[in-house]
Design a protein around this motif. Structure first.
Motif, PDB file in Angstrom:
ATOM      1  N   ARG A   6     -11.969  -4.573  -2.753  1.00 43.15           N
ATOM      2  CA  ARG A   6     -11.941  -3.114  -2.948  1.00 43.15           C
ATOM      3  C   ARG A   6     -10.693  -2.682  -3.718  1.00 43.15           C
ATOM      4  O   ARG A   6     -10.770  -1.896  -4.671  1.00 43.15           O
ATOM      5  N   VAL A   7      -9.542  -3.207  -3.324  1.00 38.21           N
ATOM      6  CA  VAL A   7      -8.296  -2.831  -3.986  1.00 38.21           C
ATOM      7  C   VAL A   7      -8.268  -3.378  -5.414  1.00 38.21           C
ATOM      8  O   VAL A   7      -7.823  -2.699  -6.344  1.00 38.21           O
ATOM      9  N   GLU A  54       0.838  -1.203   0.000  1.00 33.22           N
ATOM     10  CA  GLU A  54       0.000   0.000   0.000  1.00 33.22           C
ATOM     11  C   GLU A  54       0.872   1.251   0.000  1.00 33.22           C
ATOM     12  O   GLU A  54       0.589   2.213  -0.731  1.00 33.22           O
ATOM     13  N   ARG A  81      -0.609  -2.359  -6.512  1.00 34.00           N
ATOM     14  CA  ARG A  81      -1.986  -2.540  -6.042  1.00 34.00           C
ATOM     15  C   ARG A  81      -2.407  -3.999  -6.196  1.00 34.00           C
ATOM     16  O   ARG A  81      -3.126  -4.535  -5.350  1.00 34.00           O
ATOM     17  N   PHE A 112     -10.708  -3.837  -7.455  1.00 36.25           N
ATOM     18  CA  PHE A 112     -11.577  -3.063  -8.340  1.00 36.25           C
ATOM     19  C   PHE A 112     -10.940  -1.740  -8.769  1.00 36.25           C
ATOM     20  O   PHE A 112     -11.384  -1.123  -9.745  1.00 36.25           O
ATOM     21  N   LEU A 113      -9.904  -1.314  -8.063  1.00 37.18           N
ATOM     22  CA  LEU A 113      -9.212  -0.080  -8.435  1.00 37.18           C
ATOM     23  C   LEU A 113      -8.282  -0.277  -9.630  1.00 37.18           C
ATOM     24  O   LEU A 113      -7.816   0.685 -10.214  1.00 37.18           O
ATOM     25  N   LEU A 114      -8.031  -1.533  -9.972  1.00 39.40           N
ATOM     26  CA  LEU A 114      -7.124  -1.834 -11.079  1.00 39.40           C
ATOM     27  C   LEU A 114      -7.897  -1.852 -12.385  1.00 39.40           C
ATOM     28  O   LEU A 114      -8.815  -2.655 -12.566  1.00 39.40           O
ATOM     29  N   ASP A 115      -7.535  -0.968 -13.295  1.00 43.87           N
ATOM     30  CA  ASP A 115      -8.205  -0.936 -14.599  1.00 43.87           C
ATOM     31  C   ASP A 115      -7.224  -1.088 -15.756  1.00 43.87           C
ATOM     32  O   ASP A 115      -7.559  -0.824 -16.907  1.00 43.87           O
ATOM     33  N   GLU A 135       1.043   0.119 -11.245  1.00 45.03           N
ATOM     34  CA  GLU A 135      -0.182  -0.508 -10.736  1.00 45.03           C
ATOM     35  C   GLU A 135       0.031  -1.927 -10.211  1.00 45.03           C
ATOM     36  O   GLU A 135      -0.850  -2.474  -9.542  1.00 45.03           O
ATOM     37  N   SER A 187       2.278   1.657  -3.485  1.00 43.26           N
ATOM     38  CA  SER A 187       1.300   2.146  -4.465  1.00 43.26           C
ATOM     39  C   SER A 187       1.018   3.630  -4.267  1.00 43.26           C
ATOM     40  O   SER A 187       0.713   4.342  -5.231  1.00 43.26           O
ATOM     41  N   GLN A 188       1.118   4.123  -3.026  1.00 45.73           N
ATOM     42  CA  GLN A 188       0.948   5.554  -2.772  1.00 45.73           C
ATOM     43  C   GLN A 188       2.160   6.350  -3.237  1.00 45.73           C
ATOM     44  O   GLN A 188       2.023   7.454  -3.768  1.00 45.73           O
TER      45      GLN A 188
END
Length: 358
Positions: A100-101, A69, A82, A103-106, A79, A72-73
């Motif tokens: 949750r984490v 984490e 993450r 779903f942040l990956l696109d 990516e 990633s910050q």
């Protein structure tokens, strides 16, 4: 190198020392060095990444997730951190956080890997229909070119796990076997195959896969100090539990004990049993095995076992029971290294059990 501190390491050799510790699976010592170094330079990407890796290998998954984490910050453009964070959260059984984490990956590059992770999360949460839908999407190739389609080992393993959970043990065996063919030997997959065979009451092939796990684990990790044969090994005397779990040796011994117990060979079951529990199956829990008393085998079960072994005896004359390495000094007698020979031994054991209980 035990108890080594940063001040004892010559200038310019810190990285080499840490990598040497990791190479030797001495992750706890590497963690001590990296943690001390990060107190002085908290934004070191390399140090934090190595620390996360060590925590993960030590199965300290929440700590690994915290490191990823932070990474990633610090580097939102990368990516993969993450993805690693989501994987660590999943391993820590923190399923909502992992979802949750994830779903942040696109990024399309990670699409199939995220899909696998989401399937694993749904499986662990007991949502078998949701997991099956995602796995079928992977196997159909809809997840993209990198998913591997029907030959994707991860997808095959996931489908095998679903089939196993649904009680379709024979179909699960088929998926695990195909996964091994596609990826080569993997301890966890081989153990899953043995476990599916066990639950399908196919004890002979289960024992064959167990023997393969034990032999490979010992040959690949002589540092375990447990000898080079599968007889008389005392896994409880080995301290490197990380390697034991990586090789599935603990699980293999416990499953071997369970099979021997089902065949009512209690002395062999006691010898094979370790004092460390397997990963998941409650029926293989050592405490359960120790506390059970005598069980009765139905006549139909005995007949099925004998019939199966008789078929193995007929068709296994030219099939080796153990694939020997070409450079081995001691080779098995050619007449003993067949499925037929092992089938006769197992059948004789069953007849001995029947006679013993008459």
């Amino acid at each position: 190198m035990a108890g080594l501190s940063s001040s004892q390491i010559p200038d310019g050799e810190f990285t080499a020392v840490v990598y040497r510790l990791i190479r030797d699976s001495r992750y706890s010592e590497a963690v001590q060095l990296l943690s001390a170094e990060l107190q002085r330079s908290s934004r070191s990407r390399a140090g934090l990444s190595l620390l996360a890796y060590c925590y993960y290998r030590l199965q300290e998954f929440e700590l690994a997730a915290e490191c990823y984490e932070q990474l990633s910050q610090m580097h939102p453009e990368l990516e993969q951190y993450r993805l690693y964070q989501a994987q660590a959260l999943y391993k820590a059984c923190l399923y909502p956080e992992a979802t949750r984490v994830a779903f942040l990956l696109d990024n399309p590059t990670f699409y199939s890997r995220v899909l696998r992770l989401q399937a694993a999360i749904k499986y662990s949460e007991g949502d078998l229909p949701g997991a099956r839908s995602l796995v079928e999407q992977l196997l159909s190739g809809e997840a993209g070119e990198d998913s591997g389609g029907e030959n994707d080992p991860d997808g095959l393993v996931n489908m095998g796990c679903l089939l196993y959970k649904e009680g379709h043990y024979e179909a699960a065996c088929s998926k695990f076997f195909l996964a091994l063919q596609a990826s080569g030997y993997q301890p966890d997959v081989s153990y899953n195959l043995a476990l599916a065979c066990y639950n399908n009451r196919h004890y002979a092939p289960a024992l064959k896969h167990i023997a393969n796990i034990i032999e490979r684990g010992i040959r690949q990790h002589p540092e375990l100090g447990v000898g080079m044969t599968t007889e008389g090994i005392d896994v409880r005397s080995v301290g490197n539990t990380v390697v034991l779990h990586q090789t599935a040796l603990v699980e293999a011994f416990n499953l071997k004990a369970a099979i021997e117990y089902q065949l009512r060979n209690f002395e062999a079951a006691q010898e094979a049993l370790t004092d460390m529990p397997p990963r998941a199956e409650e029926e293989l829990d050592p405490v359960t095995l120790h506390n059970q008393h005598t069980i009765m085998l139905r006549d139909s079960v005995i007949q099925e076992c004998v019939q199966f072994l008789e078929h193995c005896e007929i068709f296994g004359r030219n099939i080796p029971a153990v694939i020997e390495q070409p450079l081995e000094e001691e080779r098995m007698h050619i007449g003993k290294n067949t499925v037929t020979y092992e089938s006769r031994q197992l059948k004789a054991l069953i007849y001995e059990i029947i006679g013993w209980n008459m």
